[in-house]
Design a protein around this motif. Structure first.
Motif, mmCIF file in Angstrom:
data_model
loop_
_atom_site.group_PDB
_atom_site.id
_atom_site.type_symbol
_atom_site.label_atom_id
_atom_site.label_comp_id
_atom_site.label_asym_id
_atom_site.label_seq_id
_atom_site.Cartn_x
_atom_site.Cartn_y
_atom_site.Cartn_z
ATOM 1 N N LYS A 30 0.829 -1.216 0.000
ATOM 2 C CA LYS A 30 0.000 0.000 0.000
ATOM 3 C C LYS A 30 0.859 1.259 0.000
ATOM 4 O O LYS A 30 0.436 2.313 0.474
ATOM 5 N N GLU A 71 1.768 3.308 -2.413
ATOM 6 C CA GLU A 71 1.230 4.426 -3.182
ATOM 7 C C GLU A 71 0.153 5.156 -2.400
ATOM 8 O O GLU A 71 0.138 6.402 -2.327
ATOM 9 N N GLU A 72 -0.767 4.401 -1.821
ATOM 10 C CA GLU A 72 -1.881 5.001 -1.112
ATOM 11 C C GLU A 72 -1.414 5.698 0.177
ATOM 12 O O GLU A 72 -1.879 6.798 0.510
ATOM 13 N N PHE A 90 0.311 8.890 -0.646
ATOM 14 C CA PHE A 90 -0.656 9.946 -0.950
ATOM 15 C C PHE A 90 -1.171 10.588 0.339
ATOM 16 O O PHE A 90 -1.257 11.825 0.445
ATOM 17 N N GLU A 111 7.561 0.014 -0.731
ATOM 18 C CA GLU A 111 7.498 0.794 -1.964
ATOM 19 C C GLU A 111 7.945 2.235 -1.734
ATOM 20 O O GLU A 111 8.350 2.921 -2.675
ATOM 21 N N GLY A 168 -4.655 0.928 -5.203
ATOM 22 C CA GLY A 168 -4.485 1.917 -6.256
ATOM 23 C C GLY A 168 -5.234 3.199 -5.947
ATOM 24 O O GLY A 168 -6.139 3.236 -5.101
#
Length: 405
Positions: free
Chosen positions: A12, A14-15, A18, A42, A152
């Protein structure tokens, strides 16, 4: 000020990245805590998954090698709780945000429950529209349903995650104007059917300078009070409503666990205890009551709550348990018996009036309680004003003796 964000950065990133960017754009620092065990993160964490695992006495290699995802979640939850508690005590974070599916919801909320009441805690989760009790427990954990899976970024997930992130910023960046008075605090337990008693006692105590915190005896309410007693927030206990023991013994849905009544006994906090709502066991809608109880006396409280009258045998067992709990008390303890009934429904003409069942409860308490517990019997219903005032006056006397006022 700083917000901790806890999540599985191997899946997770990317999320979570953000959410971090949204928070940092508001001028609030972020501390990322990685609890992912299956792969490399990540994005770069501030506290690594390896550090979380080691805090729990394990290693990432061991968790990956075992192939037991459930065990890995348990270990990382334990480690995360210890890590977050240390970060909070060190002043590194002022609130904790989590986001994820069932796995990280379990881990992150374990960490949130390790933080004191009042520290902002928000979990953005795919699990937030179901049964949240395992995640919230007896803490002030807020949960925000993610609507879509957190997999995503899209127009929906961006909106929900941003809202959650901004909510966390609002909580940590704005100090609530809540007056805090240095007054002795009394914890009181209440149910709808013991409300008149609690209202009378609470008002009397507050007029004499006490702060009161009323706990709804719904299982988690009793657990919350027990926790706050151990944390030193509650100075005295007016345990009017011990009904959670009926659910614990018989198998209702509002049990507080076998440790209910232990905290005050072990810490020596003065306690005045009664038998409020021990005439009932709680279930959900009427059709949810287990078949084994068919033929019993029921009262439909509302479409979501069905009450079942306790039997003489059940009351005898419950009375024995409560008396044994009180016998272990290390501080001043009084037990008040309302011989005219233990709830609004336990009076003549109402559904749960049962003098035989009440007698079994009172006899068990009388027969089992030790001399160290003050036993006071009154020919009154639990909700009668005279009974409520007697409880409050005894609580005040104990607190005065303890120099708490």
């Amino acid at each position: 000020m700083s917000v901790g964000i806890i999540g599985t950065l191997d899946t997770k990133g990317e999320e979570i990245g953000f959410a971090r960017d949204v928070i940092e754009a508001q001028g609030v620092d972020v501390h990322l805590i990685d609890v992912g065990v299956m792969g490399d993160p990540e994005i770069e964490p501030d506290t690594t998954a390896a550090a979380v695992a080691e805090t729990a006495g394990s290693t990432l290699e061991a968790l990956r090698g075992s192939g037991d995802r459930g065990e890995a979640m348990t270990v990382m939850g334990e480690g995360a709780a210890a890590v977050v508690q240390r970060l909070y005590e060190d002043g590194v974070l002022d609130g904790l945000l989590g986001l994820g599916g069932s796995g990280n919801t379990s881990i992150a909320t374990s960490a949130m429950r390790a933080l004191p009441v009042g520290v902002p805690k928000l979990m953005i989760s795919t699990m937030a529209s179901g049964d949240t009790e395992p995640y919230v427990g007896s803490r002030d954990v807020a949960m925000l349903y993610s609507v879509a899976d957190i997999e995503g970024l899209n127009q929906l997930s961006r909106t929900v995650i941003a809202n959650g992130a901004l909510a966390m910023v609002g909580m940590v960046a704005n100090e609530a104007d809540v007056a805090v008075e240095d007054r002795p605090t009394i914890g009181i337990t209440m149910f709808g059917v013991t409300t008149p008693c609690v209202q009378t006692a609470r008002e009397w105590l507050e007029e004499r300078g006490y702060e009161t915190i009323v706990f709804h005896a719904t299982g988690t309410g009793g657990q919350a009070m027990e926790n706050l007693i151990r944390e030193g927030i509650i100075d005295g206990v007016l345990d009017v409503t011990t009904t959670e023991w009926a659910d614990e013994h018989v198998g209702g849905v509002l049990a507080a666990g076998p440790d209910r009544l232990d905290a005050a006994a072990e810490t020596g906090v003065p306690q005045v205890v009664s038998t409020g709502a021990l005439d009932m066991v709680n279930f959900g809608p009427r059709d949810s009551v287990p078949e084994e109880f068919e033929g019993r006396t029921f009262h439909v409280h509302n479409p979501q709550v069905t009450l079942m009258r306790t039997t003489p045998a059940e009351n005898e067992a419950i009375g024995t348990i409560i008396a044994e709990k009180l016998n272990a008390a290390t501080g001043p303890t009084a037990l008040y018996l309302p011989l005219g009934g233990v709830s609004m429904l336990d009076v003549e003409g109402e559904d749960f009036f049962d003098s035989e069942a009440d007698a079994a409860l009172f006899d068990a308490l009388r027969d089992t309680v030790d001399e160290g517990v003050e036993l006071i019997e009154m020919d009154a219903n639990v909700n009668d004003e005279a009974f409520a005032l007697a409880l409050a006056e005894k609580m005040d006397a104990y607190m005065q003796d303890a120099d708490a006022v």
